[in-house]
Design a protein around this motif. Sequence first.
Motif, PDB file in Angstrom:
ATOM      1  N   LEU A  30      76.365  58.062  67.237  1.00 18.64           N
ATOM      2  CA  LEU A  30      75.465  59.198  67.299  1.00 18.64           C
ATOM      3  C   LEU A  30      75.646  60.086  66.070  1.00 18.64           C
ATOM      4  O   LEU A  30      76.767  60.453  65.720  1.00 18.64           O
ATOM      5  N   PRO A  74      71.124  56.371  67.108  1.00 18.15           N
ATOM      6  CA  PRO A  74      70.700  57.599  67.792  1.00 18.15           C
ATOM      7  C   PRO A  74      71.066  58.841  66.990  1.00 18.15           C
ATOM      8  O   PRO A  74      72.090  58.883  66.296  1.00 18.15           O
ATOM      9  N   HIS A 104      65.830  55.105  74.495  1.00 19.44           N
ATOM     10  CA  HIS A 104      66.478  56.420  74.533  1.00 19.44           C
ATOM     11  C   HIS A 104      66.510  56.901  75.974  1.00 19.44           C
ATOM     12  O   HIS A 104      65.534  56.774  76.716  1.00 19.44           O
ATOM     13  N   VAL A 155      73.611  55.940  74.043  1.00 16.65           N
ATOM     14  CA  VAL A 155      73.789  55.628  72.619  1.00 16.65           C
ATOM     15  C   VAL A 155      73.995  54.144  72.398  1.00 16.65           C
ATOM     16  O   VAL A 155      74.442  53.731  71.328  1.00 16.65           O
ATOM     17  N   SER A 174      68.938  51.610  76.791  1.00 12.71           N
ATOM     18  CA  SER A 174      69.913  52.653  76.481  1.00 12.71           C
ATOM     19  C   SER A 174      70.367  53.430  77.702  1.00 12.71           C
ATOM     20  O   SER A 174      71.338  54.192  77.619  1.00 12.71           O
ATOM     21  N   GLU A 195      82.195  59.519  73.418  1.00 16.35           N
ATOM     22  CA  GLU A 195      81.537  58.418  74.113  1.00 16.35           C
ATOM     23  C   GLU A 195      82.123  58.241  75.507  1.00 16.35           C
ATOM     24  O   GLU A 195      83.300  58.502  75.751  1.00 16.35           O
TER      25      GLU A 195
END
Length: 537
Positions: free
Chosen positions: A7, A179, A375, A390, A395, A430
Amino acid sequence: MTERQPLTMIRLAGTQAEMGAQHGALVAEDAARLLGFYRTLPERALAGDLRGAAGAIGRAAVRAIATTWQARLGRERPAELAARSRAFADAVLAAQPNVGSRRDAERAQASMDALQNCVSLAARMKLGPFANPFAARAAAAAIPACSTAIAWGDATDDGELLFARNFDFPGIGVWDVAPAFVTCVPERGLRYAFFATRGADTPVVTVVNEAGLVLAPHTRWHRGVTFGGAMIVDFVHELARRAETLADAIAIARERPPSSSWGVAVGSTRERSALVLECAGPAVEVVRPAPGASFLVCANRYRTPALQDGQVAASAAWAIQSDRRERRLRALVEERTRPLDAVQLARFLGDRHDPEAPARSRRLGGILAQPTNVHAAVVAPAHCRALVGVDRAPSCEGTWAELAWSWDGPRGAWRLGDAGAAAAGFDARERTDIAAPHDAVTHHVQAAARAYESDHDTAHAHAELEQAVALEPGDPSLRLAAAWLAIAAGAPDRARDHAAAGLASETESFRRDQLQAAASWPRGRGAHVNLMMTDAY
């Protein structure tokens, strides 16, 4: 790009032109990657499966119509936002001079407007699935596109508004691999931020502003589009930088409605409420929550009677698919056993159950976790926090990131894990405990969707679906998609095998009818497949 990137968190500040220049300089390589994708999106979606001379003529015709529409929309843009796009393009081309022209980059901003308007034009002229000269051109473009649930008050664990959103789009390998979260601190107006893919200066997917409004456009199809009007990117820019309340959003929408057909979900943390702006050319209608409700859901079909008249469905499957996603999301919220938190809503976005056959999980059809989901996010605007998917498509599964941001801080770009991100006002980590991990079947279905929706590569899509079926032979949704792809690939006997296996376990009536149709498809007759709808023409 094949490897998933971490990200990226970006902060821009200044005039719109200055922010465009800053953004273009930071993401030039990725913007160059995206330009080719968007420049050809309408023609690939609407005529990409045509081959030979007919294909060349069809793609040229779509390109001509789309570029004419894009040029018209570009001439009517607000000066500030046009300046932002020019500055962004100039910064990209300064670093990547061989990728195209400023005009190409500016017109790419209106690619989705042009695509949706071309589908509406086909409906008006009774082309594609609306008659039969061009064999379902519009159905190829009308893939599923987004599901949203907004909850507040007694529906959430702290009473604050939560905004959960899936974005489904034929951009696998483009949108999902890099992303980004971009905050904008304009010289005039509210501060706002948008989720995107790195290289896209487009606040049109999931957008949040400092007043606590969250915005998410959803594709709709309607005959009432106009040749002029606002591009969707400018429409949402205006809402994001000016609207502080739901009433503001309605008033701004009616000042200069979008050219195309959209349903824009809007949640307000200050008011603890939400609405959907239903737009079709000059018409703007409003959908509000049911009396006493503390949530609202939104998908891809119009809900106001005024706009249901003129609504387009390229196939029965399109309407069924959107309606089922909306129904399933509403049921998940209504049947909750405790107040909702962000993690629970994120898991809802990855749900794989059709409300007409809820007993089994499935990979395709009227489910929330679409293969083209590039997304997914759950935004808590009161806390300036979000969960964002992500990982590669879909996703809504795999790895997520927990993100917090500040509206204040220096300009620049930071990736998740960078030492300086926290000092710059971004905190991200994450998480792998939100939803299901990707498995081998997921990867094969994603590869099939990418091959078919991006390149209309029937042979590759068919091969990938065959591998998915081998790993999960009892899923009737895979059997239906594999049957249609087998017909399109010239393998009718294999299609009948898939249809027979699917009929042995499918309980949902529409898909049973589709399997029966595939089983009896005439020999020698090809099929035009809408893979995500799992139907054919």
